[in-house]
Design an enzyme around this catalytic site. Structure first.
Site, PDB file in Angstrom:
ATOM      1  N   ASP A   3      34.557  19.514  13.276  1.00 36.64           N
ATOM      2  CA  ASP A   3      33.518  18.750  12.562  1.00 36.64           C
ATOM      3  C   ASP A   3      32.256  18.427  13.373  1.00 36.64           C
ATOM      4  O   ASP A   3      32.366  18.003  14.535  1.00 36.64           O
ATOM      5  CB  ASP A   3      34.054  17.375  12.144  1.00 36.64           C
ATOM      6  CG  ASP A   3      35.419  17.417  11.527  1.00 36.64           C
ATOM      7  OD1 ASP A   3      35.982  18.511  11.384  1.00 36.64           O
ATOM      8  OD2 ASP A   3      35.928  16.335  11.191  1.00 36.64           O
ATOM      9  N   GLU A 172      38.487  13.362   3.686  1.00 39.48           N
ATOM     10  CA  GLU A 172      38.009  13.219   5.058  1.00 39.48           C
ATOM     11  C   GLU A 172      36.476  13.231   5.077  1.00 39.48           C
ATOM     12  O   GLU A 172      35.830  13.631   4.113  1.00 39.48           O
ATOM     13  CB  GLU A 172      38.522  14.388   5.917  1.00 39.48           C
ATOM     14  CG  GLU A 172      40.044  14.462   5.976  1.00 39.48           C
ATOM     15  CD  GLU A 172      40.578  15.562   6.886  1.00 39.48           C
ATOM     16  OE1 GLU A 172      41.533  15.292   7.616  1.00 39.48           O
ATOM     17  OE2 GLU A 172      40.060  16.691   6.863  1.00 39.48           O
TER      18      GLU A 172
HETATM   19  C1  FRU Z   1      38.335  17.006   9.508  1.00 34.95           C
HETATM   20  C2  FRU Z   1      39.161  16.186  10.470  1.00 34.95           C
HETATM   21  C3  FRU Z   1      38.743  14.735  10.454  1.00 34.95           C
HETATM   22  C4  FRU Z   1      39.167  14.244  11.786  1.00 34.95           C
HETATM   23  C5  FRU Z   1      38.908  15.441  12.661  1.00 34.95           C
HETATM   24  C6  FRU Z   1      39.879  15.630  13.775  1.00 34.95           C
HETATM   25  O1  FRU Z   1      38.234  18.345   9.865  1.00 34.95           O
HETATM   26  O2  FRU Z   1      40.533  16.331  10.184  1.00 34.95           O
HETATM   27  O3  FRU Z   1      39.260  13.997   9.372  1.00 34.95           O
HETATM   28  O4  FRU Z   1      38.436  13.131  12.189  1.00 34.95           O
HETATM   29  O5  FRU Z   1      38.954  16.571  11.815  1.00 34.95           O
HETATM   30  O6  FRU Z   1      39.509  16.678  14.602  1.00 34.95           O
END
Ligand code: FRU
Length: 456
Positions: A3, A172
């Site tokens: 992300d 998310e």
């Molecule tokens: C989304 C996610 C988020 C989390 C991060 C962990 O891709 O799962 O929800 O904060 O990646 O790497």
């Protein structure tokens, strides 16, 4: 990487942090890498912003500028909000008093806790009408909204999501921004909700809701419809920059999918973001949808290679070597259907790898097929082997497509960004030819142009 995180504009520079593993190329040891740019296209790596806290990972979140020092941490501090993910998930802050060169974790972390196991990815923004800072958080399969005066103390205000949109997986990386509706005086709120799994083609995807927000509660104006930010398989964890000039709303997504993100057949790196996109809203058949335009920052890096006008396609037409060896390029085309039931084109290379695009004139859809695009067998579950499909959202009878073709990705922008489709591809060498085809009648390629994307 995965992300995009901590995206904030400050003193002429766009900051981009990102989830990554400093010690390997699969998901683990989640830290915040950091890069900066002035033009949204050419980036400079900076020292990492956040490393693990003992055994806890540094999960996703956003960043803001504390212009009035309401936190007491320092005037004009960059305040980054992140999720500390260990035994539980809690919200924490880290701040920078030196333009993002270094970040210090706040000594009284965490600033927000919950008994919910999935409680993460804080995005914070200023709400003018209520004079408050707002935090939106992903919690299981809903979003929670909090407000604050000082970034340190947060008050729960509302939840959003039950019975709305897609619930095929956990929610998310939320975001909530206000956008103009093209061609009107209206402004509406866009709630971005990344979901994994539950995407339209399996695995991860970004859905969105359009509606109103009064500072405490978001109301979705179209509760029965699920809307997708992108109709490809590789566009996830999308959020926007804070504190941008001219109130631009610029989004950035991660070009991958958790179904195979750890297995992609690349070496020395794994994953990239999509091109930054300027967001707007538009109305179509009584509904309001998201429009994603390629950031204008790309324009200075485009160099004309080839173009052609008025090509009639009765059955097959091939244009060879239209890219003149370019590694990354943009193709713009305008297609006008005359009498075909299906029409389309295939980008291909001299090794036999190709990606086909099919337009169904009756259903008004675009389908992309990457199943013969090069390396495809890295994912034993075959989740990668899909065709993705998008509604064309036509304005008139011209089909306008812009394709950004990079070494491992194709991003399609249809009809000025009324739909987008982002998919990874792993050809043995770059596609350099195009083959147009039609079934059941003719169509015209009114124009096609290819421009090299060159950043050095
Ligand atoms: C989304 C996610 C988020 C989390 C991060 C962990 O891709 O799962 O929800 O904060 O990646 O790497």
């Amino acid at each position: 990487m995965n992300d995009p995180n901590g995206m904030v504009y400050h003193n002429g520079t766009y900051h981009l942090c990102f989830q990554y593993n400093p010690y390997g190329s699969t998901w683990e040891n989640m830290s915040w890498g950091h890069a900066t740019t002035k033009d949204l296209i050419t980036w400079t790596h900076q020292a990492d912003a956040l490393h693990k806290d003992g055994l806890s990972d540094m999960f996703s979140g956003g960043a803001v500028i504390d212009k009035n020092n309401v936190s007491g941490l320092g005037k004009d501090a960059i305040i980054a909000f992140y999720t500390n993910a260990g035994i539980g998930q809690t919200q924490c802050i880290a701040y920078s008093l030196d333009n993002g060169n270094t970040f210090t974790k706040y000594k009284n972390n965490p600033i927000l806790t919950s008994s919910e196991p999935d409680f993460r990815d804080p995005k914070v923004f200023w709400h003018e009408a209520t004079d408050k800072w707002i935090m939106i958080l992903a919690v299981g399969q809903h979003m929670e909204i909090y407000n604050s005066d000082n970034f340190l103390d947060w008050t729960y205000k509302s939840s959003f999501g039950e019975g709305e949109g897609s619930h095929g997986g956990v929610w998310e990386c939320p975001d909530l921004v206000q956008l103009p509706v093209e061609g009107t005086q209206k402004r509406k709120w866009l709630l971005i909700c990344n979901i994994n799994p539950g995407g339209p083609f399996g695995g991860s995807a970004a859905q969105y809701f359009v509606g109103s927000f009064d500072g405490e509660r978001f109301t979705n104006e179209a509760p029965v419809q699920t809307k997708w930010m992108d109709y490809g398989k590789d566009y996830y964890a999308t959020v926007t920059w804070s504190n941008t000039p001219d109130n631009r709303v610029i989004a950035l997504g991660w070009m991958s999918n958790w179904q195979y993100g750890n297995q992609l057949p690349t070496k020395q790196y794994r994953s990239a973001t999509a091109i930054p996109r300027d967001l707007k809203l538009f109305e179509h058949e009584g509904q309001t949808y998201l429009k994603s335009e390629i950031s204008k920052g790309l324009n200075p890096f485009l160099h004309k290679i080839s173009s052609l006008e008025g090509l009639n396609v009765n059955k097959d037409e091939t244009l060879e070597n239209i890219t003149k060896g370019a590694k990354a390029y943009q193709v713009d085309m305008e297609l006008k259907n005359e009498s075909a039931d299906k029409l389309g084109f295939k980008l291909f290379n001299d090794k036999g790898d190709g990606v086909s695009f099919y337009i169904d004139a009756h259903k008004k859809t675009l389908k992309m097929d990457r199943t013969k695009s090069g390396l495809t067998d890295f994912d034993p579950t075959l989740a990668y082997m899909v065709k993705t499909i998008a509604p064309l959202f036509l304005k008139d009878d011209l089909i306008k497509l812009t394709l950004l073709v990079d070494t491992c990705s194709i991003e399609v922008f249809g009809n000025g960004g009324r739909f987008t489709m982002t998919n990874l591809v792993f050809p043995q060498e770059q596609f350099n030819n195009i083959h147009f085809f039609s079934y059941g009648g003719d169509f015209e390629v009114k124009s096609i142009s290819v421009q090299e994307i060159k950043t050095k």
